[in-house]
Design an enzyme around this catalytic site. Structure first.
Site, mmCIF file in Angstrom:
data_model
loop_
_atom_site.group_PDB
_atom_site.id
_atom_site.type_symbol
_atom_site.label_atom_id
_atom_site.label_comp_id
_atom_site.label_asym_id
_atom_site.label_seq_id
_atom_site.Cartn_x
_atom_site.Cartn_y
_atom_site.Cartn_z
ATOM 1 N NE ARG A 103 50.872 -6.006 21.419
ATOM 2 C CZ ARG A 103 52.079 -6.533 21.583
ATOM 3 N NH1 ARG A 103 53.045 -6.253 20.735
ATOM 4 N NH2 ARG A 103 52.308 -7.325 22.582
ATOM 5 C CD GLU A 151 22.029 -6.437 4.132
ATOM 6 O OE1 GLU A 151 21.664 -5.332 4.573
ATOM 7 O OE2 GLU A 151 22.333 -7.400 4.859
ATOM 8 C CE LYS A 158 27.670 -0.574 6.921
ATOM 9 N NZ LYS A 158 27.809 -2.018 6.953
ATOM 10 C CD GLU A 183 24.807 -1.766 15.562
ATOM 11 O OE1 GLU A 183 25.516 -2.042 14.572
ATOM 12 O OE2 GLU A 183 23.938 -2.498 16.030
ATOM 13 N NE ARG A 214 27.789 0.271 11.818
ATOM 14 C CZ ARG A 214 29.055 0.072 11.488
ATOM 15 N NH1 ARG A 214 29.988 0.887 11.915
ATOM 16 N NH2 ARG A 214 29.398 -0.932 10.717
ATOM 17 C CG ASN A 273 21.178 -3.870 13.207
ATOM 18 O OD1 ASN A 273 21.989 -4.374 12.438
ATOM 19 N ND2 ASN A 273 21.518 -3.312 14.347
ATOM 20 C CG HIS A 300 19.683 -7.196 9.768
ATOM 21 N ND1 HIS A 300 19.096 -6.453 8.762
ATOM 22 C CD2 HIS A 300 20.890 -7.600 9.279
ATOM 23 C CE1 HIS A 300 19.920 -6.413 7.722
ATOM 24 N NE2 HIS A 300 21.008 -7.097 8.012
ATOM 25 C CG HIS A 336 20.491 -11.735 12.647
ATOM 26 N ND1 HIS A 336 20.948 -10.620 13.311
ATOM 27 C CD2 HIS A 336 21.137 -11.743 11.454
ATOM 28 C CE1 HIS A 336 21.833 -9.982 12.556
ATOM 29 N NE2 HIS A 336 21.965 -10.642 11.424
ATOM 30 C CG HIS A 375 22.456 -11.809 5.916
ATOM 31 N ND1 HIS A 375 22.036 -11.782 7.230
ATOM 32 C CD2 HIS A 375 22.622 -10.510 5.540
ATOM 33 C CE1 HIS A 375 21.964 -10.519 7.637
ATOM 34 N NE2 HIS A 375 22.320 -9.726 6.642
HETATM 35 ZN ZN ZN Z 1 22.608 -7.642 6.704
#
Ligand code: ZN
Ligand code: ADP
Length: 405
Positions: free
Chosen positions: A157, A221, A263, A273, A277, A281, A284, A288, A302
């Site tokens: 948990r 990045e 960050k 987000e 935040r 992206n 991205h 993506h 990536h």
């Molecule tokens: Zn990334």
């Protein structure tokens, strides 16, 4: 001593399409900060933690963990590439601190981030008799970090975990901020949760064994933080980025610390987000879609996808009248100068993706809200903003112009 002048509007995070104002002039530092180590706090109330950055830190990992988190039994999760190169140093350091540990070594690569390997790993960890008060150590790149973080979030948990990222990408991005998860047939990172680490230990020495292509991809990045809201950092990277890639330790520490600070600041404002935040992206949504087209088979990393994606974000911004052509050219020139791809036509795949293929993938992206695509657009370098109203026809036209099929 040379110093260049760039426009700067540091630390201003823009979330709307407010008209552009003339930024003040700022000096770019000539040399990297004389930092040989850095400590970056991530301020999240009771979930706060530090990111420690220095060369050789792996040797102190055991002491650092013990000092902060006490005597814990540890389970190190790593992969088959990293284990022969660096695991011995981490194990020795834990032993010297009197911390007992088990090790789980995963096959490298994105395919590991799936339900079956994940279930097997959870069972193996339970067989090791891992208990709630024990500690999971994620020792690897983004794949290991996401996987181990997710395991820590659900085993018994919820357990504590420490990130020791070994790729540049993981050091500046995925190890900070608490995103964990695995992939499904429907897409990447679709099953997972937010679970913050208790400590992030970044040893820049491990980058010496990282393949150049992986290093360059992680660098994309790093550049992203300059493009989001720090034009001074972008100018610094134009000057020192190539040096960082060829191994300048001081430049690496400065760039990693600056990226982690950026960050940490954004995550502290918006942990889950809901707002700013999303700026992380930048590039991205395009990236993506390109990665999905390339099927995650290693043909497009990536960082390479988002390098192309960031240039696309600037170019679409330009076409929508948000920014000047100069900004796009400058961004593209920098990525090119370090050997990163910048165009859909740079993909090794022939034929490349069609505009409609990319559009269809973007529509499935989790950044779709109420049928509209949420894009990160830019007014200039260091002036990115969230745009929820990019017209679909403008996007389709733009993509038609980019894809040669
Ligand atoms: Zn990334
Ligand atoms: P990322 O951090 O880019 O998401 P991965 O976790 O998939 O990516 O790591 C990229 C590749 O680099 C993997 O094959 C991994 O085993 C390897 N790797 C990670 N760190 C190092 C390192 N320090 N030295 C050599 N190879 C590494």
């Amino acid at each position: 001593m040379r110093a260049r002048t760039v426009t700067a509007k540091k630390a201003k995070i823009m979330t709307d399409t407010a008209p552009k104002t003339q930024p003040p002039q700022t000096q770019v530092p000539e040399r990297p900060d004389p930092e040989t180590q850095a400590s970056v706090p991530v301020e999240l109330g009771e979930r706060s933690y530090d990111i420690k950055i220095a060369s050789g830190l792996l040797h102190q990992a055991g002491e650092m963990i013990k000092d902060r988190l006490g005597q814990r039994k540890c389970a190190i999760i790593t992969d088959e590439n990293i284990a022969p190169l660096h695991l011995g140093k981490l194990q020795k350091s834990l032993e010297q601190a009197g911390l007992s540990h088990d090790v789980l070594i995963l096959p490298p690569g994105e395919a590991t981030k799936n339900f079956t390997p994940f279930a097997n790993a959870c069972e193996t960890l339970l067989q090791m008799q891992i208990e709630r008060g024990d500690l999971i150590i994620a020792f690897g790149g983004g794949v290991v970090g996401d996987f181990a973080g997710f395991a820590a979030s659900i085993l018994r948990r919820g357990m504590d975990f420490v990130q020791i990222p070994t790729t540049l990408l993981a050091q500046v991005d995925s190890s900070v901020g608490g995103k964990t998860g695995i992939n499904t047939k429907q897409g990447k990172n679709l099953v997972g949760c937010f679970h913050q680490p208790r400590l992030v230990i970044i040893d820049t020495d491990v980058l010496h064994t990282l393949p150049q292509r992986e290093l360059r991809a992680g660098y994309a990045e790093v550049v992203k933080y300059g493009l989001i809201d720090d034009p001074v950092f972008f100018a610094w990277l134009e000057e020192y980025g190539p040096r960082l890639l060829t191994g300048d330790e001081q430049a690496r520490i400065y760039a990693i610390a600056t990226s982690c600070r950026a960050k940490a600041r954004i995550v502290a404002l918006d942990e889950r987000e809901g707002g700013v935040r999303a700026l992380l992206n930048l590039g991205h949504t395009f990236g993506h879609a390109l990665e999905a087209f390339a099927q995650y088979d290693g043909s497009l990393l990536h960082g390479e996808g988002i390098s192309i994606g960031m240039v696309m974000a600037f170019e679409l911004s330009e076409q929508l009248g948000y920014c000047q052509k100069d900004a796009t050219s400058q961004v593209e020139a920098h990525f090119k100068s370090v050997g990163l791809p910048t165009r859909v036509t740079d993909l090794p795949h022939k034929p490349g993706p069609s505009a409609s293929q990319l559009l269809a993938t973007m529509a499935q992206d989790k950044k779709v809200v109420g049928g509209k695509l949420v894009f990160i657009m830019a007014h200039d370098i260091g002036e990115s903003f969230v745009d929820k109203s990019v017209p679909m026809d403008a996007l389709a036209n733009y993509l038609e112009g980019q894809c040669c099929t």
